[in-house]
Design a protein around this motif. Structure first.
Motif, mmCIF file in Angstrom:
data_model
loop_
_atom_site.group_PDB
_atom_site.id
_atom_site.type_symbol
_atom_site.label_atom_id
_atom_site.label_comp_id
_atom_site.label_asym_id
_atom_site.label_seq_id
_atom_site.Cartn_x
_atom_site.Cartn_y
_atom_site.Cartn_z
ATOM 1 N N PRO A 180 52.485 47.704 46.750
ATOM 2 C CA PRO A 180 53.678 47.515 47.691
ATOM 3 C C PRO A 180 55.058 48.005 47.554
ATOM 4 O O PRO A 180 55.342 48.338 46.380
ATOM 5 C CB PRO A 180 53.646 46.000 47.966
ATOM 6 N N ILE A 181 55.673 48.743 48.574
ATOM 7 C CA ILE A 181 57.028 49.050 48.165
ATOM 8 C C ILE A 181 58.018 47.990 49.242
ATOM 9 O O ILE A 181 57.745 47.892 50.271
ATOM 10 C CB ILE A 181 57.159 50.628 48.740
ATOM 11 N N ALA A 182 58.830 47.610 48.454
ATOM 12 C CA ALA A 182 59.824 46.604 49.015
ATOM 13 C C ALA A 182 58.978 45.504 49.670
ATOM 14 O O ALA A 182 59.453 45.000 50.515
ATOM 15 C CB ALA A 182 60.802 47.414 49.877
ATOM 16 N N GLY A 183 58.019 44.881 49.011
ATOM 17 C CA GLY A 183 57.198 43.824 49.698
ATOM 18 C C GLY A 183 56.406 44.209 50.962
ATOM 19 O O GLY A 183 55.717 43.288 51.457
ATOM 20 N N ARG A 184 56.448 45.658 51.148
ATOM 21 C CA ARG A 184 55.503 45.894 52.200
ATOM 22 C C ARG A 184 54.362 46.603 51.817
ATOM 23 O O ARG A 184 54.243 47.151 50.850
ATOM 24 C CB ARG A 184 56.373 47.015 53.047
ATOM 25 N N ARG A 185 53.129 46.480 52.475
ATOM 26 C CA ARG A 185 51.860 46.818 52.289
ATOM 27 C C ARG A 185 51.890 48.254 52.386
ATOM 28 O O ARG A 185 52.534 49.165 53.264
ATOM 29 C CB ARG A 185 50.931 46.152 53.226
ATOM 30 N N VAL A 186 51.181 48.852 51.551
ATOM 31 C CA VAL A 186 51.415 50.424 51.403
ATOM 32 C C VAL A 186 49.668 50.952 51.704
ATOM 33 O O VAL A 186 48.695 50.230 50.888
ATOM 34 C CB VAL A 186 51.697 51.144 50.202
ATOM 35 N N LEU A 218 44.848 33.442 38.433
ATOM 36 C CA LEU A 218 45.305 32.267 39.524
ATOM 37 C C LEU A 218 43.944 31.622 39.959
ATOM 38 O O LEU A 218 44.011 30.733 40.816
ATOM 39 C CB LEU A 218 46.171 33.078 40.748
ATOM 40 N N GLY A 219 42.747 32.161 39.511
ATOM 41 C CA GLY A 219 41.602 31.509 39.660
ATOM 42 C C GLY A 219 40.960 31.965 41.190
ATOM 43 O O GLY A 219 40.262 31.655 41.670
ATOM 44 N N GLY A 220 41.308 33.465 41.470
ATOM 45 C CA GLY A 220 40.697 33.963 42.716
ATOM 46 C C GLY A 220 41.552 33.683 43.936
ATOM 47 O O GLY A 220 42.001 34.697 44.557
ATOM 48 N N ARG A 221 41.393 32.444 44.399
ATOM 49 C CA ARG A 221 41.595 32.478 45.746
ATOM 50 C C ARG A 221 43.034 32.745 45.965
ATOM 51 O O ARG A 221 43.505 33.215 47.162
ATOM 52 C CB ARG A 221 41.439 30.943 46.407
ATOM 53 N N PRO A 222 44.100 31.990 45.224
ATOM 54 C CA PRO A 222 45.515 32.312 45.721
ATOM 55 C C PRO A 222 45.849 33.858 45.623
ATOM 56 O O PRO A 222 46.558 34.308 46.494
ATOM 57 C CB PRO A 222 46.478 31.701 44.586
ATOM 58 N N ALA A 223 45.355 34.721 44.856
ATOM 59 C CA ALA A 223 45.564 36.053 44.929
ATOM 60 C C ALA A 223 45.299 36.900 45.958
ATOM 61 O O ALA A 223 45.665 37.785 46.659
ATOM 62 C CB ALA A 223 44.715 36.752 43.525
ATOM 63 N N ALA A 224 44.114 36.352 46.716
ATOM 64 C CA ALA A 224 43.349 36.928 47.709
ATOM 65 C C ALA A 224 44.294 36.830 49.066
ATOM 66 O O ALA A 224 44.089 37.580 49.888
ATOM 67 C CB ALA A 224 41.970 36.387 48.236
ATOM 68 N N ALA A 225 45.476 35.934 49.079
ATOM 69 C CA ALA A 225 46.200 35.734 50.011
ATOM 70 C C ALA A 225 47.453 36.369 49.950
ATOM 71 O O ALA A 225 48.288 36.903 50.908
ATOM 72 C CB ALA A 225 46.653 34.159 50.175
ATOM 73 N N LEU A 226 47.699 37.286 48.796
ATOM 74 C CA LEU A 226 48.955 38.002 48.708
ATOM 75 C C LEU A 226 48.671 39.256 49.547
ATOM 76 O O LEU A 226 47.592 39.877 49.763
ATOM 77 C CB LEU A 226 48.860 38.484 47.023
ATOM 78 N N PRO A 227 49.917 39.909 49.998
ATOM 79 C CA PRO A 227 50.139 40.722 50.938
ATOM 80 C C PRO A 227 49.677 42.161 50.272
ATOM 81 O O PRO A 227 49.534 43.183 50.986
ATOM 82 C CB PRO A 227 51.409 40.938 51.258
#
Ligand SMILES: [Zn+2]
Length: 76
Positions: A8-14, A65-74
């Protein structure tokens, strides 16, 4: 044309839209007549939807993180 998520750039998906060259083989006995340009696995692995560097980060986040939390990252 392939699409792949990158860091990501500045928190935005690329998302990268990559034009992939296709080649034709004229060899009579060749079983693979058409083949696409390949990038190193560390850059963009075949069939991957993420660049190598993003895949590495997502992989390590998943382990930490055990899988699930990371899947929710942008970024994914
Ligand atoms: Zn060939």
């Amino acid at each position: 044309m392939r699409q792949a998520a990158d860091l990501p750039i500045a928190g935005r998906r690329v998302v990268l839209r990559v034009t992939v060259r296709r080649f034709w083989c004229d060899a009579v006995l060749c079983r693979r007549r058409i083949f696409a340009e390949r990038f190193g696995a560390d850059v963009l692995a075949p069939l991957s939807r993420r660049t190598g560097r993003l895949e590495t980060i997502v992989h390590h986040l998943g382990l930490a993180l055990g899988g699930r939390p990371a899947a929710a990252l942008p970024i994914a």
